[in-house]
Design an enzyme around this catalytic site. Structure first.
Site, PDB file in Angstrom:
ATOM      1  N   CYS A  55       0.805  -1.235   0.029  1.00  0.00           N
ATOM      2  CA  CYS A  55      -0.049  -0.055  -0.072  1.00  0.00           C
ATOM      3  C   CYS A  55       0.990   1.390  -0.033  1.00  0.00           C
ATOM      4  CB  CYS A  55      -0.727  -0.038   1.301  1.00  0.00           C
ATOM      5  SG  CYS A  55      -2.186  -1.206   1.061  1.00  0.00           S
ATOM      6  N   HIS A 164      -3.191  -7.340  -1.816  1.00  0.00           N
ATOM      7  CA  HIS A 164      -3.268  -6.322  -2.707  1.00  0.00           C
ATOM      8  C   HIS A 164      -3.001  -6.604  -4.214  1.00  0.00           C
ATOM      9  CE1 HIS A 164      -2.556  -1.928  -3.185  1.00  0.00           C
ATOM     10  NE2 HIS A 164      -2.040  -2.037  -4.132  1.00  0.00           N
ATOM     11  N   HIS A 166      -1.578  -7.528  -7.348  1.00  0.00           N
ATOM     12  CA  HIS A 166      -0.362  -7.235  -8.102  1.00  0.00           C
ATOM     13  C   HIS A 166       0.167  -8.310  -8.810  1.00  0.00           C
ATOM     14  CE1 HIS A 166       0.580  -9.917  -4.494  1.00  0.00           C
ATOM     15  NE2 HIS A 166       1.752 -10.079  -4.908  1.00  0.00           N
ATOM     16  N   PHE A 315      -6.565 -32.083  -7.320  1.00  0.00           N
ATOM     17  CA  PHE A 315      -5.137 -32.216  -7.003  1.00  0.00           C
ATOM     18  C   PHE A 315      -4.549 -32.512  -7.947  1.00  0.00           C
ATOM     19  CE2 PHE A 315      -7.441 -31.639  -2.936  1.00  0.00           C
ATOM     20  CZ  PHE A 315      -6.724 -31.082  -2.051  1.00  0.00           C
ATOM     21  N   MET A 316      -3.166 -32.029  -8.162  1.00  0.00           N
ATOM     22  CA  MET A 316      -2.245 -32.688  -9.350  1.00  0.00           C
ATOM     23  C   MET A 316      -1.285 -33.408  -8.442  1.00  0.00           C
ATOM     24  SD  MET A 316      -3.173 -31.728 -12.358  1.00  0.00           S
ATOM     25  CE  MET A 316      -4.330 -30.649 -13.403  1.00  0.00           C
TER      26      MET A 316
END
Ligand code: G1P
Ligand code: G1P
Lengths: 347, 347
Positions: A55, A164, A166, A315-316
């Protein structure tokens, strides 16, 4: 004997970009799930959090203060996986113990000063600013590095530790595996067919329609024929472009619109902040800027893990890690689900 | 200038089995973690649970009742990803839309009638029974299928939905990606060096010692030089064997001991039921039973996700999915951690 139905009967499909196959088991969609459930990704964040280093005005781990930015903001990751300089390993001379130097840099791009916004509620102008920042970064880092990987991990389920809005860039002196493999397969296709594979592909998908989830004048979003993740999509240009910075103004603006729509559609599927990793691939940079790269088409990928609900992911694991990717829902069924979602996010 | 230190300085390493590279960023181990934490895998289960379909005498989803078994017990998965029969797709004739038939079968192997046991507290005889059951299944299914993938997903973090000790087998009419890639690279190495790659590899690792975490007369467990997962290991025979069923009595018994030790060591690292996917690879079967497969060496792999504690895993996400695997801890550091753990599990 019964007729083959792509949405009902098992088969394997080929990924020509990666020279890999995926097992499709649509009959397995009925399997009940009693395993691990995740936290529903519906977290609400405040517009400003004085303890969040992304921020404006907040101090980061490095001691630097994030400035009072008003649009996008880019800085070098405080804990980068790749450093610009460092001692280099020696060649062992043994094919079983090969090591090489790796140089690079890792950056963070904040999309906007507010924490409580994302593609679906930013203005078109603000999303265009993100696209332009991606391109600026790509051009700058591409002067020096062979590969500039722009990617976003969305949500805690995808290992993202900061809410945030991004993304990240990891630029490297080496061509990473995925890029190297695609380069090889795109090159072979171009040699044989004299056209870029992904332009042929998008044209065929637009005719077939069954895997297209959204399109506008410049872009098409499809669930690739060879999709591995349940709701995986690919963002493809309708006109050939090799790299991010080859996009003209109209393509950039229409890409911004595309991003807003695809994210809204994803969020609408299970009424949550749909987790995913996404990123962009195009022709390599650095020394490759001076080579012919006509086999490459710039494109984006979304790899979202959710399968059945906001809390049940695919789930891999065992078979996938040791043998081959496997999916329960056909790509066509997934495309139908995404296609029918509204283009505006639920409120 | 500073000397290169493998435990401190970034580099990339080559995996000759998969023809892939991994980014090693040991300097990043200091990164603080504020992202998603998992539930600590320390679940206690009762010896018998009347609602658990893998327990003796309990009814399964298919309506069948699991018999009162006393050693191992094998049955066909009630929700198999691969079926033995089904309609087959037609060839599209288009290189961008390739589909093929997939046939197969999926089985579950319960290791023991009790739910509250595992390798580290079963008797040696009971673990040998598991090894022998793996081999029986491998031989039986290998008559018909090209690839018999035996694997275990341990713990809810690895998508395992039942706490009863068990593993799975997915046998298929096709050679899965991982097997096909290894086959290619092992074959090329054998052609060039006239010895099986993995036998050369284990001999070199035993001399170097730095990545060996355990050994006995027949087996060595190493963190492979090219490991991707933080505490990944490979189980290698000291004498060349191509397939699971080529193991003699002594190798089988010593493999059982090895499994007990490696699982105990894993559990001791973070004092939990260390989650992982594990499984076995060897020469292909079916029609390949009649071909020369001297380039193949039978081996096992453990892929555990934990990184820093019982609740913080390594996320294989954005960069890893789009570009290349990346690790923070060097393979040598991980090997030292595993090596120093006691061979008996904490109580
Ligand atoms: O077969 P299970 O235990 O129900 O399912 C688990 O293992 C399979 C094989 O690795 C995966 O495809 C599933 O995603 C996972 O949840
Ligand atoms: O860089 P971050 O957000 O701290 O970390 C996240 O993304 C990285 C790049 O995909 C991964 O290596 C990490 O495992 C993941 O937690």
């Amino acid at each position: 004997s019964m007729a083959f139905n792509i949405n009902e009967h098992q088969h394997i499909r080929y990924n020509p970009l990666k020279d890999e196959w995926v097992v499709v088991s649509p009959h397995r969609a009925l399997r009940p799930w009693s395993g691990q459930v995740e936290t529903s990704p519906t977290e609400q964040v405040p517009q400003f959090d004085p303890t969040n280093p992304l921020c404006p005005g907040v101090k980061r781990a490095s001691g630097k203060v994030t400035p009072m930015y008003e649009s996008t903001y880019v800085f070098t990751n405080d804990f980068p996986a790749l450093l610009e300089e460092g001692p280099e390993p020696e060649d062992s001379g043994d094919p079983l113990f090969q090591m090489k130097a790796a140089k690079g840099t890792c950056r963070v791009i904040c999309y906007h000063p507010h924490s409580n916004v994302y593609f679906s509620n930013l203005s078109l102008k603000e999303v265009v600013a993100v696209v332009n920042e991606w391109i600026n970064q790509f051009v700058e880092l591409g002067q020096k590095y062979t590969w500039v990987q722009i990617f976003e991990n969305r949500g805690p389920m995808m290992g993202c530790s900061n809410p945030h809005p991004h993304c990240q860039i990891w630029a490297s002196s080496f061509l990473p595996n995925e890029a190297r493999i695609k380069d090889k397969n795109l090159k072979e296709y171009f040699k044989k067919h004299k056209t870029p594979m992904l332009i042929d592909y998008v044209e065929k998908e637009l005719k077939k329609k069954e895997r297209v989830v959204y399109q506008n004048e410049e872009w098409a979003v499809v669930v690739p024929f060879w999709a591995v993740w349940p709701f995986e999509t690919m963002v493809l240009p309708k006109r050939q472009v090799r790299r991010f910075n080859d996009l003209d103004c109209k393509q950039r603006e229409k890409l911004a619109v595309t991003l807003q729509v695809i994210v809204a559609k994803y969020d609408n599927i299970f009424k949550c902040n749909f987790p995913y990793s996404m990123g962009w691939h195009g022709a390599p940079t650095g020394e490759s800027l001076r080579e012919n790269q006509d086999h490459w088409t710039f494109h984006g990928m979304y790899y979202p893990p959710l399968l059945r609900s906001a809390t049940v992911k695919k789930f891999m694991v065992g078979y996938e890690l040791l043998a081959q990717a496997q999916r329960d829902l056909s790509a066509e069924k997934a495309a139908a689900v995404i296609r029918e979602q509204p283009e505006k996010r639920f409120a």
